[in-house]
Design a protein around this motif. Structure first.
Motif, PDB file in Angstrom:
ATOM      1  N   PHE A  11      15.629  -9.198  11.585  1.00  0.00           N
ATOM      2  CA  PHE A  11      14.341  -9.040  12.245  1.00  0.00           C
ATOM      3  C   PHE A  11      14.024 -10.249  13.126  1.00  0.00           C
ATOM      4  O   PHE A  11      13.448 -10.109  14.209  1.00  0.00           O
ATOM      5  CB  PHE A  11      13.229  -8.829  11.216  1.00  0.00           C
ATOM      6  N   LYS A  12      14.417 -11.434  12.678  1.00  0.00           N
ATOM      7  CA  LYS A  12      14.238 -12.636  13.494  1.00  0.00           C
ATOM      8  C   LYS A  12      15.099 -12.569  14.748  1.00  0.00           C
ATOM      9  O   LYS A  12      14.617 -12.810  15.859  1.00  0.00           O
ATOM     10  CB  LYS A  12      14.605 -13.884  12.672  1.00  0.00           C
ATOM     11  N   GLN A  13      16.372 -12.229  14.560  1.00  0.00           N
ATOM     12  CA  GLN A  13      17.302 -12.170  15.693  1.00  0.00           C
ATOM     13  C   GLN A  13      16.820 -11.188  16.758  1.00  0.00           C
ATOM     14  O   GLN A  13      16.914 -11.465  17.962  1.00  0.00           O
ATOM     15  CB  GLN A  13      18.693 -11.753  15.198  1.00  0.00           C
ATOM     16  N   GLU A  14      16.292 -10.052  16.311  1.00  0.00           N
ATOM     17  CA  GLU A  14      15.875  -9.004  17.243  1.00  0.00           C
ATOM     18  C   GLU A  14      14.420  -9.139  17.682  1.00  0.00           C
ATOM     19  O   GLU A  14      13.933  -8.312  18.453  1.00  0.00           O
ATOM     20  CB  GLU A  14      16.092  -7.632  16.598  1.00  0.00           C
ATOM     21  N   ALA A  15      13.745 -10.183  17.218  1.00  0.00           N
ATOM     22  CA  ALA A  15      12.378 -10.502  17.650  1.00  0.00           C
ATOM     23  C   ALA A  15      11.429  -9.300  17.526  1.00  0.00           C
ATOM     24  O   ALA A  15      10.798  -8.880  18.497  1.00  0.00           O
ATOM     25  CB  ALA A  15      12.378 -11.028  19.086  1.00  0.00           C
ATOM     26  N   VAL A  16      11.349  -8.758  16.316  1.00  0.00           N
ATOM     27  CA  VAL A  16      10.438  -7.632  16.096  1.00  0.00           C
ATOM     28  C   VAL A  16       8.995  -8.101  16.231  1.00  0.00           C
ATOM     29  O   VAL A  16       8.675  -9.274  16.002  1.00  0.00           O
ATOM     30  CB  VAL A  16      10.655  -6.982  14.715  1.00  0.00           C
ATOM     31  N   ASP A  17       8.104  -7.176  16.610  1.00  0.00           N
ATOM     32  CA  ASP A  17       6.680  -7.494  16.669  1.00  0.00           C
ATOM     33  C   ASP A  17       6.073  -7.540  15.275  1.00  0.00           C
ATOM     34  O   ASP A  17       5.167  -8.329  15.008  1.00  0.00           O
ATOM     35  CB  ASP A  17       5.945  -6.436  17.502  1.00  0.00           C
ATOM     36  N   ILE A  18       6.571  -6.672  14.402  1.00  0.00           N
ATOM     37  CA  ILE A  18       6.082  -6.608  13.027  1.00  0.00           C
ATOM     38  C   ILE A  18       7.147  -5.929  12.179  1.00  0.00           C
ATOM     39  O   ILE A  18       7.959  -5.149  12.690  1.00  0.00           O
ATOM     40  CB  ILE A  18       4.744  -5.836  12.938  1.00  0.00           C
ATOM     41  N   ALA A  19       7.162  -6.255  10.893  1.00  0.00           N
ATOM     42  CA  ALA A  19       8.094  -5.602   9.964  1.00  0.00           C
ATOM     43  C   ALA A  19       7.321  -5.129   8.738  1.00  0.00           C
ATOM     44  O   ALA A  19       6.486  -5.861   8.200  1.00  0.00           O
ATOM     45  CB  ALA A  19       9.210  -6.557   9.542  1.00  0.00           C
ATOM     46  N   ILE A  20       7.596  -3.900   8.332  1.00  0.00           N
ATOM     47  CA  ILE A  20       7.019  -3.348   7.103  1.00  0.00           C
ATOM     48  C   ILE A  20       8.006  -3.643   5.980  1.00  0.00           C
ATOM     49  O   ILE A  20       9.165  -3.203   6.033  1.00  0.00           O
ATOM     50  CB  ILE A  20       6.787  -1.830   7.215  1.00  0.00           C
ATOM     51  N   ILE A  21       7.560  -4.366   4.980  1.00  0.00           N
ATOM     52  CA  ILE A  21       8.441  -4.837   3.910  1.00  0.00           C
ATOM     53  C   ILE A  21       8.047  -4.182   2.592  1.00  0.00           C
ATOM     54  O   ILE A  21       6.959  -4.422   2.057  1.00  0.00           O
ATOM     55  CB  ILE A  21       8.374  -6.374   3.765  1.00  0.00           C
ATOM     56  N   GLU A  22       8.933  -3.341   2.073  1.00  0.00           N
ATOM     57  CA  GLU A  22       8.677  -2.682   0.792  1.00  0.00           C
ATOM     58  C   GLU A  22       9.197  -3.541  -0.354  1.00  0.00           C
ATOM     59  O   GLU A  22      10.345  -4.005  -0.333  1.00  0.00           O
ATOM     60  CB  GLU A  22       9.374  -1.318   0.752  1.00  0.00           C
ATOM     61  N   VAL A  23       8.372  -3.740  -1.351  1.00  0.00           N
ATOM     62  CA  VAL A  23       8.778  -4.453  -2.554  1.00  0.00           C
ATOM     63  C   VAL A  23       9.887  -3.677  -3.250  1.00  0.00           C
ATOM     64  O   VAL A  23       9.867  -2.439  -3.289  1.00  0.00           O
ATOM     65  CB  VAL A  23       7.567  -4.634  -3.493  1.00  0.00           C
ATOM     66  N   GLY A  24      10.844  -4.382  -3.824  1.00  0.00           N
ATOM     67  CA  GLY A  24      11.902  -3.718  -4.566  1.00  0.00           C
ATOM     68  C   GLY A  24      11.460  -3.343  -5.971  1.00  0.00           C
ATOM     69  O   GLY A  24      11.512  -2.189  -6.374  1.00  0.00           O
ATOM     70  N   LEU A  25      10.981  -4.339  -6.728  1.00  0.00           N
ATOM     71  CA  LEU A  25      10.584  -4.109  -8.119  1.00  0.00           C
ATOM     72  C   LEU A  25       9.473  -5.083  -8.466  1.00  0.00           C
ATOM     73  O   LEU A  25       9.606  -6.294  -8.270  1.00  0.00           O
ATOM     74  CB  LEU A  25      11.789  -4.302  -9.044  1.00  0.00           C
ATOM     75  N   GLY A  26       8.353  -4.553  -8.957  1.00  0.00           N
ATOM     76  CA  GLY A  26       7.247  -5.421  -9.335  1.00  0.00           C
ATOM     77  C   GLY A  26       6.494  -5.916  -8.121  1.00  0.00           C
ATOM     78  O   GLY A  26       5.940  -5.152  -7.351  1.00  0.00           O
ATOM     79  N   GLY A  27       6.495  -7.221  -7.951  1.00  0.00           N
ATOM     80  CA  GLY A  27       5.782  -7.824  -6.832  1.00  0.00           C
ATOM     81  C   GLY A  27       5.804  -9.329  -6.914  1.00  0.00           C
ATOM     82  O   GLY A  27       6.343 -10.020  -6.053  1.00  0.00           O
ATOM     83  N   ARG A  28       5.250  -9.870  -7.983  1.00  0.00           N
ATOM     84  CA  ARG A  28       5.127 -11.321  -8.126  1.00  0.00           C
ATOM     85  C   ARG A  28       6.467 -12.030  -7.991  1.00  0.00           C
ATOM     86  O   ARG A  28       6.585 -13.051  -7.301  1.00  0.00           O
ATOM     87  CB  ARG A  28       4.476 -11.642  -9.480  1.00  0.00           C
ATOM     88  N   LEU A  29       7.490 -11.512  -8.658  1.00  0.00           N
ATOM     89  CA  LEU A  29       8.806 -12.159  -8.657  1.00  0.00           C
ATOM     90  C   LEU A  29       9.818 -11.441  -7.778  1.00  0.00           C
ATOM     91  O   LEU A  29      10.998 -11.785  -7.793  1.00  0.00           O
ATOM     92  CB  LEU A  29       9.346 -12.237 -10.095  1.00  0.00           C
ATOM     93  N   ASP A  30       9.369 -10.462  -7.017  1.00  0.00           N
ATOM     94  CA  ASP A  30      10.287  -9.731  -6.151  1.00  0.00           C
ATOM     95  C   ASP A  30      10.750 -10.632  -5.014  1.00  0.00           C
ATOM     96  O   ASP A  30       9.992 -11.454  -4.492  1.00  0.00           O
ATOM     97  CB  ASP A  30       9.583  -8.502  -5.585  1.00  0.00           C
TER      98      ASP A  30
END
Length: 450
Positions: free
Chosen positions: A154-173
């Motif tokens: 995402f950095k290389q391609e200079a996205v305007d925004i990225a939607i990031i889905e948690v894998g498992l849980g949240g706090r320690l994901d």
């Protein structure tokens, strides 16, 4: 000590030579699957209880996660659909949009997309080659490395925004290293109790770990058992909190063909809005409310998203993002539907959806992984269906004979099959044109029949 150091150096050199000599994308994936613990295959042994490895990988990449804007999505069920809907809306509004989700169904590259297009195979190979020394030194899990790969892309391609889905849980994901524009939590149900907690408030506290200082948070569904957990966490972080189902009210909903038609009232503005979704599960209504509340906040933040953008995007989510496996109709006669629902809440939603479908006889192809509370889930299934109990081709899969025995104890009649493909073939042989075949229970079962 010298001998041990020499062995370690030799192992590093061997790993380096393996990577350097890789000739293909497939060989790269084989290496990653073989070298790195992968939760979806082996279970809890791949789950890390801190963010150390992820932070170490991102340090080597010069902190790519801070170079683009993000939205962070967590929850027990619906976070994948929600993430894809948000990505579709940003794409329709003209933004270059990254999307990180997991697990994948058919191709690893489904996890990392920009404007619906999967990350190129060449990038996966090159990233793995460039990181081979750090892979050896840090020993990350498969998921930790995948998160770093996504952020670097995402950095290389200079996205305007990225939607990031948690894998498992949240706090320690591993994804919980970003400061997003907003956080969104869909719902809380029992899942991964061995890692997230035995009670809904304990699980909610883990999910609430994605709430950041001063960053707005949307909760899609108000649940009395966990509402205070979210409110208290948001207050402690001075994060404005919005419960979407308190901001929107359903006026009408109906499934027509392959679409879900919704009429929702914005309670604050006292305005009706009509949407047609190409995701036709009735359960998507709750996810849509969370998405719409998120859109209103994003509009306030200055993102140029119109309600026309939203309406068009929601009617083309699959086309724009490549989403599959959510009440996914793959055949009409017999009606054949794939759904990745796999825990108590997910199966409840599927069973409720079945009440909106007309069919003569129901055939259910089902398989689970070992760490699900299968004994609690099986009694939720309709007793009148015919069952094809199967085993996905992964080490974590529950044995099909054991599953059939558990099914029989829950009053479900059927037979055991060694693979999802064999189970689906048997279901098709028995099903008549006016019957229905449902495939569910695991991402891996759905993936194998696709």
């Amino acid at each position: 000590m010298v001998e041990a150091s020499s062995r370690c150096a030799s192992a590093r050199l061997a790993a380096r030579l393996i990577i350097i000599n890789m000739a293909s994308y497939k060989e790269t994936l084989d290496y990653l699957y073989a070298q790195l613990p992968m939760f979806t295959r082996v279970g809890a042994s791949a789950f890390k209880t801190d963010l150390h490895n992820t932070l170490a990988l991102l340090e080597q990449l010069q902190q790519p996660q801070h170079t683009f804007k993000t939205i962070h999505v967590a929850g027990t069920n619906g976070k994948g659909s929600t993430s894809h809907m948000l990505a579709a809306i940003f794409q329709q509004a003209g933004y270059k949009t990254g999307l990180y989700t997991s697990p994948h169904l058919l191709d690893f590259r489904e996890r990392i997309r920009i404007n619906g297009a999967m990350v190129p195979e060449e990038f996966v190979v090159r990233f793995t080659e460039d990181m081979h020394t750090h892979i050896t030194d840090i020993a990350p899990s498969f998921f930790e490395l995948t998160v770093a790969m996504a952020f670097q892309y995402f950095k290389q391609e200079a996205v305007d925004i990225a939607i990031i889905e948690v894998g498992l849980g949240g706090r320690l994901d591993s994804t919980n290293v970003i400061t997003p524009e907003l956080s969104l939590i869909t719902n809380i149900s029992y899942d991964h109790k061995n890692m997230l907690g035995d009670t809904l408030p304990e699980i909610a506290a883990e999910k609430a770990g994605i709430i950041k200082q001063g960053v707005p948070v949307v909760i899609s569904e108000t649940q009395p058992e966990v509402q205070e957990v979210f409110i208290n966490t948001a207050q402690s972080k001075q994060a404005p909190i919005h419960f979407a189902d308190q901001e929107w009210m359903e006026s009408s909903s109906a499934i027509e063909g392959h679409h879900l038609n919704l009429m929702l009232m914005d309670r604050q503005q006292q305005q009706m809005r009509k949407f047609q979704l190409d995701l036709n599960g009735q359960y998507q209504e709750k996810n849509v409310m969370g998405v719409l509340s998120a859109v209103k906040l994003l509009q306030q933040q200055g993102w140029h998203i119109t309600w026309e953008h939203v309406g068009t995007a929601l009617s083309h989510v699959k086309k724009l993002t490549g989403l599959r496996g959510r009440w996914d109709v793959i055949q009409q006669h017999p009606l054949t539907v794939l759904d990745v629902g796999h825990n108590e809440a997910g199966i409840n939603e599927i069973v409720e959806q079945l009440g909106h479908v007309n069919y003569q006889q129901l055939h259910i192809v089902v398989g689970f992984v070992k760490d699900k509370e299968v004994e609690k889930v099986l009694p939720l299934f309709p007793g009148t269906a015919h069952y094809y109990f199967c085993k996905a081709q992964i080490p974590r899969a529950l044995d099909e004979v054991a599953l059939a025995e558990m099914g029989a104890a829950a009053g479900l009649q059927g037979h055991a099959y060694p693979s999802a493909q064999a189970a689906l073939q048997a279901a098709r042989q028995h099903a008549k044109p006016d019957d229905m075949i449902l495939v569910c229970g695991s991402f891996f079962v759905v993936a194998e029949v696709m």
